[in-house]
Design an enzyme around this catalytic site. Structure first.
Site, short mmCIF file in Angstrom:
data_model
loop_
_atom_site.label_atom_id
_atom_site.label_comp_id
_atom_site.label_asym_id
_atom_site.label_seq_id
_atom_site.Cartn_x
_atom_site.Cartn_y
_atom_site.Cartn_z
N SER A 156 43.76 83.43 63.93
CA SER A 156 44.47 85.09 64.76
C SER A 156 43.11 84.94 65.13
CB SER A 156 44.77 85.88 63.74
OG SER A 156 45.87 85.03 63.09
N ARG A 171 35.60 83.27 70.46
CA ARG A 171 34.04 84.14 69.34
C ARG A 171 34.81 85.29 68.59
NH1 ARG A 171 36.67 86.71 74.40
NH2 ARG A 171 38.38 87.60 73.39
N ASP A 209 48.52 83.76 65.47
CA ASP A 209 49.19 83.88 65.21
C ASP A 209 50.66 84.89 65.63
OD1 ASP A 209 47.83 86.27 65.97
OD2 ASP A 209 47.82 87.62 64.19
MG MG Z 1 49.13 89.23 60.79
#
Ligand code: MG
Ligand code: ADP
Length: 529
Positions: A156, A171, A209
Site C-alpha cells: 500500500s 516513494r 490495497d
Molecule cells: Mg489497510
C-alpha cells in the site's frame, strides 16, 4: 476566554463548508483528468493492468500478504465461487525500526519470515511435504509448479506498476523511509527473501490495497452491479476505480486485455491538491506537515487519514497547554475540578511526542455520549497519562476531536463524489435504478462513529449528486478486502501466466509455420483466447 469558547473557536477552524466541498470536487475532477493525460501530475492515476472486476464465481486457493502502514497480514483464501470465501490469517505489527531500516532487505526478510511462520502454522502438510520434496529434487527451485502457492502481494505505497507482478517503488509514505528501496521492484525484493527460505510460494501479483478492496467488494457485493470504487481510510487514504480505456490518454507499456474497454486506475489520491488550492490549511496542518518526513506531499492524506488525525489533535492540545490564558487540563485548585482533585499529566505522557496520540481515542471521544464523559476520561488516563481531567477538559477535547474527524469525513466525500461523477453512472439511463457500489476498508471508516454518515451528509450537498444521488450510492465495508482482493488478482495473474505461455507457444508455432510456408490462426484471435 473560557475553555468552552476557546475550543469552539478552534473547532470552527476545522469547518469545511458545502461551498468548499463543491469547489474541491471540481478541482478533484480536473486533477483526475490531468493525471489520465500525462505523468508527473498531482494525482498519479496509475494504470493497474487489471481490466475487469470479479462477479463472485471465481474459485481456488491463494495466498495473500498485506503490507499496510501499521500491520503486516498473511493469509490464505479459499474462494468458493459463490460470492463466499474462507480466510485464515495472522497479523503482526511492523516494528518501527524496520520502517526506517538501513536496507530494504531487512524489511523484506522480516516479511518472508512471517510467511514461513504462517505456512508452518496453517498449512503444515503442504509445507512439510514440499520442503521435503525440494530437498530430494535436483531441479533449480525443486517444486512442481502446481504445488507452488500463488501469492498476491498487497503493497500500500505508491508504485509504478509495469506488469501484473512487477512494480517499482515511487516513494515511501506513512512514516516509512528506506531510501535504497525506492526505484526497486518490490515483488522481486519479496521473492528473493522467500527464495532464501526455500518456500513454495510465487509472488504472482502486485496489488494496491485499494484495488484489492475494489476486487473483494465486487466479488462479494450483493446484486449484479460491479463495484466502481475501492477506497481506503486507514493509516493512509487512497482509492482505485474503474475507468473507461478511452479516457486513459497516457501511453501504456505492458500487456493487457483490451476487450473490456475498461481499466482499474489507482488514483494515489493521498497527494490530491499538494498545491493547496482547495484544501483547508490551519496552523496545525502547517505544523504537522513541516515536522513530517515528507513535507509538501500527501497533503490530502495528511488531513484525512488515521495516521494524521491524532497528530493534528495533539498539536492543537499542545498549543492549548502552552497558552497561559486558558486552563486546559489544569486547575487553579481542586474546587474548579468536578472530581474535586487537580488534573495531572504525567511527564512521560506520549502527548508530548510526535505521533503520540492514536486516532483511536478520537473514536472513543465521538462515541462517548455519557453526561460525565467517563469513558473518554478513562481513556485519557490510560492512553495519555492524563489524570483527573475535568469534565470541561474532556468536553473541549471532544469538541476539537469531533471537528477534526468531521472535516476528514467531508474531505473523504470529495474524492468519492468526484469519482462517482466521473463514472457518469448517475445520469446514465442504462444504469437507472442500479446502485453505485463502493467498497471501503480501513480502521478509520470501520471504527470511527458516524464516519460514513458524515460522508453521506456531504454527498447530499454536492452538485450533481444531491439527495437522490446520495441514495443510490452504496458504500459498504469490504471486510478482509486486501486479502480476498489480492487472491482475486493472483487468480487473474495465474490465468495470464497460462495465456502468456499459450501465446509464446503460438508465437513459436507461427514462426515455424512461416519458415515452412504454412498458415495458422490469425494473430488477433490467438491473442484473445
Ligand atoms: Mg489497510
Ligand atoms: P493499515 O493502514 O495498516 O492497513 P488500519 O486500516 O487498521 O491499518 O489503520 C490503522 C490506522 O487507523 C492507524 O493510524 C490508527 O491510528 C487508526 N485507527 C485504529 N483504530 C481506530 C479507531 N477505532 N478509530 C479511528 N482510527 C483508528
Amino acid at each position: 476566554m473560557t475553555l468552552e469558547a476557546q475550543s469552539a473557536a478552534i473547532a470552527a477552524q476545522f469547518d469545511y463548508t458545502d461551498d468548499q466541498v463543491n469547489s474541491a470536487v471540481n478541482e478533484f475532477r480536473r486533477q483526475m483528468t490531468e493525471g489520465l493525460e500525462k505523468d508527473g501530475t498531482s494525482l498519479s492515476q496509475i494504470p493497474t493492468y487489471v481490466t475487469g472486476v470479479p462477479n463472485g464465481t471465481e474459485k481456488g486457493l491463494y495466498m495473500a500478504v498485506d503490507l499496510g502502514g501499521t500491520n503486516f497480514r498473511v493469509c490464505s483464501i479459499q474462494l468458493n465461487g459463490d460470492t463466499t470465501f474462507n480466510l485464515t490469517f495472522t497479523k503482526v505489527a511492523i516494528p518501527r525500526k524496520l520502517m526506517v531500516a538501513k536496507t530494504a532487505q531487512e524489511l523484506f526478510a522480516f516479511l518472508a519470515k512471517q510467511i514461513e511462520l504462517f505456512l508452518q502454522k496453517h498449512h503444515e502438510d503442504h509445507f512439510e511435504q514440499h520442503v521435503r520434496r525440494r530437498m530430494t529434487m535436483s531441479s533449480p527451485d525443486g517444486y512442481k509448479d502446481e504445488h507452488v502457492f500463488r501469492l498476491g502481494f498487497t503493497f500500500s505505497f505508491p508504485v509504478q506498476q509495469v506488469g501484473i507482478n512487477k512494480g517499482t517503488l515511487i516513494r515511501w509514505t506513512k512514516g516509512f523511509d528506506i531510501p535504497d528501496a525506492v526505484g526497486k521492484d518490490v515483488c522481486a525484493l519479496l521473492q528473493d527473501e522467500i527464495d532464501k527460505l526455500h518456500l513454495p510460494v510465487k509472488v504472482a501479483a502486485l496489488v494496491n490495497d485499494t484495488v484489492g478492496t475494489l476486487m473483494a467488494r465486487s466479488y462479494s457485493s450483493p446484486g449484479k452491479t460491479g463495484t466502481v470504487l475501492g477506497a481506503i481510510f486507514g493509516t493512509g487514504t487512497n482509492g482505485a476505480y474503474v475507468e473507461k480505456l478511452s479516457n486513459l490518454k497516457k501511453p501504456l507499456s505492458g500487456e493487457y486485455d483490451k476487450t473490456t474497454g475498461e481499466m482499474v486506475i489507482n488514483t494515489e489520491w493521498g497527494s490530491f491538491d499538494n498545491q493547496l488550492s482547495v484544501l483547508p490549511n490551519t496552523a496545525w496542518d502547517v505544523a504537522l506537515d513541516k515536522a513530517s518526513p515528507n513535507p509538501g506531499i500527501q497533503m490530502y492524506e495528511k488531513r484525512v487519514s488515521g495516521m494524521f488525525l491524532g497528530e493534528i489533535l495533539r498539536l492543537v492540545i499542545i498549543d492549548l497547554l502552552k497558552d497561559p490564558k486558558v486552563s486546559f487540563f489544569k486547575d487553579e485548585n481542586s474546587s474548579s475540578n468536578d472530581w474535586k482533585s487537580t488534573t495531572n499529566i504525567v511527564s512521560e505522557s506520549s502527548i508530548y511526542t510526535q505521533w503520540g496520540l492514536d486516532t483511536a481515542i478520537m473514536s472513543v471521544a465521538a462515541a462517548d455520549n455519557t453526561p460525565e464523559l467517563s469513558t473518554l476520561r478513562g481513556e485519557l488516563e490510560k492512553q495519555l497519562g492524563i489524570y483527573s481531567a475535568g469534565l470541561d477538559d474532556a468536553q473541549a477535547f471532544k469538541a476539537i476531536a469531533n471537528a477534526i474527524g468531521r472535516r476528514s469525513a467531508r474531505l473523504s466525500a470529495v474524492a468519492i463524489a468526484a469519482i462517482v461523477l466521473q463514472t457518469g453512472k448517475l445520469t446514465d439511463p442504462a444504469n437507472a435504478d442500479e446502485p453505485i457500489d463502493i467498497g471501503v476498508d480501513g480502521s478509520l471508516v470501520e471504527h470511527y462513529p458516524y464516519f460514513r454518515d458524515m460522508i453521506y451528509e456531504a454527498l447530499r450537498a454536492i452538485d450533481g449528486i444531491g439527495e437522490e444521488g446520495a441514495k443510490r450510492i452504496r458504500i459498504g465495508i469490504a471486510k478482509d478486502g486486501s486479502g480476498v482482493g489480492a487472491a482475486l488478482i493472483a487468480l487473474v495473474a495465474a490465468g495470464m501466466e497460462k495465456r502468456l505461455t499459450t501465446a509464446d507457444y503460438l508465437g513459436e508455432l507461427r514462426s515455424n509455420a512461416k519458415s515452412n510456408n504454412l498458415t495458422v490462426v490469425p494473430e488477433d484471435d490467438a491473442a484473445q483466447d
